[in-house]
Design an enzyme around this catalytic site. Structure first.
Site, PDB file in Angstrom:
ATOM      1  N   GLU A  20     -48.725   3.030  10.000  1.00  0.00           N
ATOM      2  CA  GLU A  20     -50.155   2.822   9.862  1.00  0.00           C
ATOM      3  C   GLU A  20     -50.817   3.888  10.740  1.00  0.00           C
ATOM      4  O   GLU A  20     -50.494   3.998  11.922  1.00  0.00           O
ATOM      5  CB  GLU A  20     -50.540   1.418  10.353  1.00  0.00           C
ATOM      6  CG  GLU A  20     -52.002   1.133  10.100  1.00  0.00           C
ATOM      7  CD  GLU A  20     -52.448  -0.255  10.556  1.00  0.00           C
ATOM      8  OE1 GLU A  20     -51.596  -1.064  10.963  1.00  0.00           O
ATOM      9  OE2 GLU A  20     -53.664  -0.491  10.488  1.00  0.00           O
ATOM     10  N   LYS A  73     -48.527  -0.025  20.023  1.00  0.00           N
ATOM     11  CA  LYS A  73     -49.612   0.930  19.834  1.00  0.00           C
ATOM     12  C   LYS A  73     -50.893   0.446  20.475  1.00  0.00           C
ATOM     13  O   LYS A  73     -51.657   1.231  21.022  1.00  0.00           O
ATOM     14  CB  LYS A  73     -49.842   1.165  18.340  1.00  0.00           C
ATOM     15  CG  LYS A  73     -49.119   2.379  17.812  1.00  0.00           C
ATOM     16  CD  LYS A  73     -49.566   2.688  16.394  1.00  0.00           C
ATOM     17  CE  LYS A  73     -48.642   2.033  15.399  1.00  0.00           C
ATOM     18  NZ  LYS A  73     -48.975   2.291  14.008  1.00  0.00           N
ATOM     19  N   ARG A 115     -35.849  -4.226  16.352  1.00  0.00           N
ATOM     20  CA  ARG A 115     -36.603  -3.091  16.857  1.00  0.00           C
ATOM     21  C   ARG A 115     -36.054  -2.588  18.187  1.00  0.00           C
ATOM     22  O   ARG A 115     -35.361  -3.306  18.899  1.00  0.00           O
ATOM     23  CB  ARG A 115     -38.098  -3.396  16.936  1.00  0.00           C
ATOM     24  CG  ARG A 115     -38.487  -4.560  17.795  1.00  0.00           C
ATOM     25  CD  ARG A 115     -39.901  -5.018  17.445  1.00  0.00           C
ATOM     26  NE  ARG A 115     -40.947  -4.107  17.897  1.00  0.00           N
ATOM     27  CZ  ARG A 115     -41.908  -3.631  17.098  1.00  0.00           C
ATOM     28  NH1 ARG A 115     -41.947  -3.956  15.831  1.00  0.00           N
ATOM     29  NH2 ARG A 115     -42.831  -2.846  17.578  1.00  0.00           N
TER      30      ARG A 115
HETATM   31  P1  ATP Z   1     -46.477  -1.228  17.060  1.00  0.00           P
HETATM   32  O1  ATP Z   1     -45.962  -2.621  16.985  1.00  0.00           O
HETATM   33  O2  ATP Z   1     -45.912  -0.418  18.170  1.00  0.00           O
HETATM   34  O3  ATP Z   1     -47.962  -1.155  17.024  1.00  0.00           O
HETATM   35  P2  ATP Z   1     -46.175  -0.967  14.289  1.00  0.00           P
HETATM   36  O4  ATP Z   1     -44.963  -1.645  13.792  1.00  0.00           O
HETATM   37  O5  ATP Z   1     -47.451  -1.648  14.119  1.00  0.00           O
HETATM   38  O6  ATP Z   1     -45.938  -0.510  15.772  1.00  0.00           O
HETATM   39  P3  ATP Z   1     -46.294   0.872  12.143  1.00  0.00           P
HETATM   40  O7  ATP Z   1     -47.109   2.083  12.044  1.00  0.00           O
HETATM   41  O8  ATP Z   1     -46.604  -0.280  11.284  1.00  0.00           O
HETATM   42  O9  ATP Z   1     -46.342   0.455  13.666  1.00  0.00           O
HETATM   43  O10 ATP Z   1     -44.752   1.216  12.065  1.00  0.00           O
HETATM   44  C1  ATP Z   1     -44.153   2.091  11.142  1.00  0.00           C
HETATM   45  C2  ATP Z   1     -42.694   1.755  11.047  1.00  0.00           C
HETATM   46  O11 ATP Z   1     -42.058   1.902  12.313  1.00  0.00           O
HETATM   47  C3  ATP Z   1     -42.496   0.320  10.613  1.00  0.00           C
HETATM   48  O12 ATP Z   1     -41.518   0.286   9.593  1.00  0.00           O
HETATM   49  C4  ATP Z   1     -42.026  -0.367  11.869  1.00  0.00           C
HETATM   50  O13 ATP Z   1     -41.175  -1.443  11.571  1.00  0.00           O
HETATM   51  C5  ATP Z   1     -41.291   0.747  12.599  1.00  0.00           C
HETATM   52  N1  ATP Z   1     -41.273   0.491  14.037  1.00  0.00           N
HETATM   53  C6  ATP Z   1     -42.338   0.319  14.857  1.00  0.00           C
HETATM   54  N2  ATP Z   1     -41.948   0.042  16.108  1.00  0.00           N
HETATM   55  C7  ATP Z   1     -40.591   0.055  16.109  1.00  0.00           C
HETATM   56  C8  ATP Z   1     -39.577  -0.159  17.098  1.00  0.00           C
HETATM   57  N3  ATP Z   1     -39.897  -0.430  18.364  1.00  0.00           N
HETATM   58  N4  ATP Z   1     -38.288  -0.057  16.732  1.00  0.00           N
HETATM   59  C9  ATP Z   1     -37.963   0.237  15.467  1.00  0.00           C
HETATM   60  N5  ATP Z   1     -38.851   0.443  14.470  1.00  0.00           N
HETATM   61  C10 ATP Z   1     -40.153   0.350  14.781  1.00  0.00           C
HETATM   62 MG    MG Z   2     -47.631  -2.452  12.049  1.00  0.00          MG
END
Ligand code: ATP
Ligand code: MG
Length: 556
Positions: free
Chosen positions: A32, A267, A257
């Protein structure tokens, strides 16, 4: 390829190809664009690209930009740059917002099939009606609207006749399902906001749980890899793909994760650090963002190897940040030139060295890689050594400089401390030594041995430099990471900021480095690996970021 070690996702893919369930592999990385990528995202990137690569498949970069308020083009560009820097090249580049029309049509299809309805309940009421894990939900009084009425209301939602939150579109599934995600989830909401891509074309936006499976299916993604917090959404994912009559059927697969000790990895929190000015932007070298790690001096190779080493499983434990340091040391050991830098200078005058004379000494650039050649370093009557390398009154087993003791200067001569010069307040300002010309490095001198070897920089030609030393940004070892969806705002997060996470000191480096380029990585003898900071380095002020010190107790 060496990185294709076995893991459960890989096993699924192998099986799918063997049984003919799949004839190709397509994965995607779906960020995102509401912030910069962090090392957790790197894990997802590496998994998706490595797997597709192994099976001659494709990986799409898809911006999941279905939420108009939080997203920005700055983030889109930063994400692209970071992925490329990590060493990956996407096949398709897509924006979820490009599919808004198709998603809208699928929502209309659901309404026509009696599988979706417009609800007038407020967000609070919907939450209340949803029930709990123990109690079934209650049906909304609007659940049994006719198809005609739903079509009309949804059309009017789209036309902007209602305000934010006045109405939503919900999937009609099962209010008593043990899986709360299936209790008529909201699939469209009203938001009168300008979208970075579609402008004011839409005032209704699809919810993630509806949009994501459609995005995957539209792109013919075969394996939709995500983190375990989406496990409970998988039945809804499959419901959407099936009820929307998509012609391809992606499979959602979840893995645990990545969490790292002493690192904030949400984020939302990273954004808070940036917006409150606690750090120097998203790329602050203390941030676990890809851009922060890059600026700090970590290499893509080290990040990729680290992420692969953490493995793929359903569980999500904490990984020690020292493991990443281990990989960057391994990577830089043979790549980084060796050099000498004095971080906290103390002047040494070599009283028996001829005044006005400067000689050039030969030194290997990296003794482990002879092909890197030699460098020249000046030596004269005045040099700087590290303040730590002198003690007037040393404890036992201190082998560095103290009155009467002799040490080796790396690449140069033995020197012996003869006199300590102090100011009126008793502070040491200068050390007077003598040197022995017989002991010149490289001449094979074996006359006597000394126990200490010090680094140094010749004083008249030394180039001033700024050194930035880092400690973890957080003092708490167990900072939890979680998704935006499950996060509760904790007051404690900003209280855990380590006040000593950045120390700036001024020292000297060898003159052959005076035109060094930003992002050059060096090993400073006895200190560690440093990177030339790309943001603050100017012609007159070279700034080095400490990547990692040399020694570690960490073992893989
Ligand atoms: P955050 O929780 O840090 O805000 P998010 O999951 O909202 O991150 P996205 O932009 O939706 O951020 O993530 C893009 C991809 O990265 C998704 O498929 C998510 O599952 C993966 N991802 C995000 N954080 C991690 C992590 N700590 N370990 C592995 N994969 C991750
Ligand atoms: Mg997300």
């Amino acid at each position: 390829m060496e990185h294709n070690s076995s893991n459960f996702i890989r096993n699924i893919i192998v099986n799918d190809l063997e049984t003919g369930k799949r004839t190709h592999v397509t994965t995607r990385f779906p960020p995102e664009p509401n912030g910069y990528l962090h090392i957790g995202h790197a894990k997802s990137i590496v998994i998706n690209f490595d797997l597709a690569d192994e099976f001659n498949g494709k990986t799409n970069l898809r911006f999941d930009d279905t939420n108009p308020v939080k997203e920005d083009i700055e983030f889109v560009n930063a994400i692209k740059e970071d992925i490329k820097w990590l060493g990956y090249d996407w096949d398709g580049l897509f924006f979820a917002s490009d599919y808004f029309q198709e998603m809208y049509e699928k929502a209309v299809l659901l309404i026509k099939k009696g599988k979706a309805y417009v609800d007038d309940l407020s967000a609070d009421e919907i939450r209340e009606y949803r029930g709990t894990l123990k109690e079934p939900g209650k049906e909304s009084p609007y659940r049994n609207r006719s198809i005609e009425e739903n079509l009309d209301l949804f059309d009017r939602m789209r036309k902007g006749e209602f305000g934010n939150g006045e109405k939503v579109l919900r999937a009609k599934i099962d209010m008593s399902s043990p899986n709360i995600n299936l209790r008529d989830p909201v699939i469209y909401r009203i938001s009168h906001a300008t979208h970075h891509n579609t402008g004011d074309q839409w005032c209704i936006y699809p919810m993630y749980a509806f949009a994501h499976p459609l995005e995957d299916a539209i792109e013919d993604v075969t394996h939709s890899i995500c983190t375990t917090e989406f496990e409970d959404q998988r039945p809804l994912y499959n419901w959407v793909v099936e009820e929307c009559e998509m012609t391809t059927t992606p499979q959602q697969i979840e893995f645990g994760r990545l969490n790292i000790t002493n690192a904030v990895m949400s984020k939302r929190k990273l954004k808070q650090l940036v917006e409150e000015g606690i750090v120097d932007g998203w790329d602050d070298p203390r941030m676990p963002t890809i851009s922060g790690l890059r600026r700090r001096g970590y290499t893509p190779e080290a990040i990729r190897e680290f992420v692969r080493e953490t493995g793929i499983s359903k569980g999500s434990g904490f990984v020690d940040s020292q493991m990443l340091d281990h990989f960057v040391r391994e990577d830089l050991k043979l790549k980084a030139p060796r050099t000498m830098g004095v971080l906290r200078p103390l002047k040494v005058v070599i009283t028996n060295y001829p005044e006005g004379q400067v000689e050039m000494l030969d030194a290997e650039i990296n003794p482990e890689v002879p092909e890197m050649g030699m460098r020249q370093i000046p030596f004269s009557r005045e040099i700087y050594i590290e303040q730590d390398d002198f003690m007037e009154d040393p404890p036992k087993k201190y082998f560095r400089l103290f009155p009467g003791n002799e040490v080796r200067l790396k690449h140069a001569y033995f020197i012996k401390c003869e006199e300590v010069i102090k100011d009126e307040d008793g502070n040491v300002v200068e050390i007077h030594c003598t040197y022995d010309p017989e002991t010149k490095s490289g001449t094979g001198f074996t006359g006597r041995k000394v126990k200490g070897t010090l680094h140094w920089v010749e004083a008249t030609q030394a180039v001033p430099a700024e050194f930035r030393l880092y400690e973890p940004l957080l003092t708490d070892e167990s900072e939890e990471t979680s998704t935006e969806e499950t996060e509760v705002v904790e007051k404690t997060f900003l209280d855990q900021i380590n006040p000593n996470s950045l120390e700036i000191i001024n020292g000297f480096i060898e003159p052959n480095l005076k035109d060094i380029e930003p992002q050059t990585k060096l090993q400073f003898f006895r200190h560690g690996y440093f990177n030339v900071d790309p943001k603050h380095t100017t012609k007159d002020n070279i700034v080095f970021n400490l990547v990692v010190s040399l020694k570690s107790s960490f073992k893989l």
